[in-house]
Design a protein around this motif. Sequence first.
Motif, short mmCIF file in Angstrom:
data_model
loop_
_atom_site.label_atom_id
_atom_site.label_comp_id
_atom_site.label_asym_id
_atom_site.label_seq_id
_atom_site.Cartn_x
_atom_site.Cartn_y
_atom_site.Cartn_z
N VAL A 71 1.08 6.26 -3.96
CA VAL A 71 1.70 5.28 -4.87
C VAL A 71 0.61 4.47 -5.57
O VAL A 71 0.63 4.30 -6.79
CB VAL A 71 2.67 4.36 -4.10
N GLY A 72 -0.33 3.95 -4.80
CA GLY A 72 -1.40 3.14 -5.37
C GLY A 72 -2.31 3.91 -6.30
O GLY A 72 -2.77 3.40 -7.33
N ARG A 73 -2.59 5.16 -5.98
CA ARG A 73 -3.48 5.98 -6.81
C ARG A 73 -2.80 6.39 -8.13
O ARG A 73 -3.44 6.46 -9.17
CB ARG A 73 -3.92 7.22 -6.05
N ARG A 74 -1.52 6.65 -8.07
CA ARG A 74 -0.80 7.08 -9.28
C ARG A 74 -0.69 5.97 -10.31
O ARG A 74 -0.62 6.24 -11.50
CB ARG A 74 0.59 7.59 -8.92
N ARG A 75 -0.66 4.74 -9.88
CA ARG A 75 -0.50 3.64 -10.84
C ARG A 75 -1.83 3.08 -11.32
O ARG A 75 -1.85 2.19 -12.16
CB ARG A 75 0.38 2.55 -10.25
N ALA A 76 -2.92 3.59 -10.82
CA ALA A 76 -4.25 3.07 -11.17
C ALA A 76 -5.07 4.10 -11.93
O ALA A 76 -4.78 5.30 -11.87
CB ALA A 76 -4.98 2.68 -9.88
N PRO A 77 -6.10 3.64 -12.62
CA PRO A 77 -7.02 4.61 -13.24
C PRO A 77 -7.69 5.47 -12.18
O PRO A 77 -7.78 5.07 -11.00
CB PRO A 77 -8.06 3.71 -13.93
N LYS A 78 -8.19 6.61 -12.58
CA LYS A 78 -8.84 7.54 -11.65
C LYS A 78 -9.92 6.82 -10.83
O LYS A 78 -10.72 6.08 -11.37
CB LYS A 78 -9.46 8.70 -12.41
N GLY A 79 -9.89 7.07 -9.54
CA GLY A 79 -10.88 6.48 -8.64
C GLY A 79 -10.49 5.12 -8.10
O GLY A 79 -11.20 4.56 -7.28
N GLU A 80 -9.36 4.58 -8.54
CA GLU A 80 -8.91 3.28 -8.06
C GLU A 80 -7.56 3.42 -7.36
O GLU A 80 -6.90 4.46 -7.44
CB GLU A 80 -8.79 2.30 -9.22
N CYS A 81 -7.17 2.36 -6.68
CA CYS A 81 -5.90 2.34 -5.95
C CYS A 81 -5.33 0.93 -6.07
O CYS A 81 -5.94 -0.02 -5.58
CB CYS A 81 -6.13 2.72 -4.49
N TRP A 82 -4.19 0.81 -6.74
CA TRP A 82 -3.57 -0.51 -6.93
C TRP A 82 -2.34 -0.62 -6.06
O TRP A 82 -1.31 -0.02 -6.35
CB TRP A 82 -3.20 -0.71 -8.39
N LEU A 83 -2.45 -1.38 -5.00
CA LEU A 83 -1.34 -1.61 -4.10
C LEU A 83 -1.08 -3.11 -3.98
O LEU A 83 -1.98 -3.92 -4.16
CB LEU A 83 -1.64 -1.04 -2.71
N SER A 84 0.15 -3.45 -3.62
CA SER A 84 0.52 -4.83 -3.39
C SER A 84 1.07 -4.98 -1.98
O SER A 84 1.37 -3.99 -1.31
CB SER A 84 1.59 -5.27 -4.40
N PHE A 85 1.23 -6.22 -1.56
CA PHE A 85 1.83 -6.47 -0.26
C PHE A 85 3.25 -5.89 -0.21
O PHE A 85 3.66 -5.33 0.81
CB PHE A 85 1.86 -7.97 0.03
N ASP A 86 3.98 -5.98 -1.32
CA ASP A 86 5.33 -5.41 -1.36
C ASP A 86 5.32 -3.91 -1.13
O ASP A 86 6.26 -3.37 -0.53
CB ASP A 86 6.02 -5.73 -2.69
N ASP A 87 4.29 -3.22 -1.59
CA ASP A 87 4.18 -1.78 -1.33
C ASP A 87 4.11 -1.51 0.17
O ASP A 87 4.71 -0.56 0.68
CB ASP A 87 2.95 -1.19 -2.01
N LEU A 88 3.35 -2.34 0.88
CA LEU A 88 3.25 -2.19 2.34
C LEU A 88 4.62 -2.38 2.98
O LEU A 88 5.02 -1.61 3.85
CB LEU A 88 2.28 -3.21 2.93
N VAL A 89 5.31 -3.40 2.56
CA VAL A 89 6.62 -3.73 3.16
C VAL A 89 7.63 -2.62 2.90
O VAL A 89 8.34 -2.20 3.81
CB VAL A 89 7.14 -5.08 2.61
N THR A 90 7.69 -2.12 1.68
CA THR A 90 8.70 -1.11 1.36
C THR A 90 8.37 0.26 1.95
O THR A 90 9.26 1.02 2.29
CB THR A 90 8.91 -0.97 -0.17
#
Length: 93
Positions: A71-90
């Motif tokens: 989830v985090g990799r798909r929403r971020a530019p290549k080589g990055e990972c964008w996750l939030s606390f809500d991602d952890l919870v869900t």
Amino acid sequence: LVARAVELGYRALAVTDENTLAGVVRAYAAARTTSLQLVVGAEIITRDSLPVVLWAADRSGYANLSRLITVGRRRAPKGECWLSFDDLVTTFD
């Protein structure tokens, strides 16, 4: 790492890359002919909370952790990972 852990007499070794499970494959391949137990996980760095280390206790846990990272990799530019606390919870609700 695996060879050195075996050499030092470790019973287990944790593999926890940052926002990825990439190192697990090589560690598993190196450890499968030894008695070394691998503890698989990842340090999850979110954009809005403190980092957390998540361990995969079983295949289901590994699948959940993999899904979270994807989830985090798909929403971020290549080589990055964008996750939030809500991602952890869900993901682990």
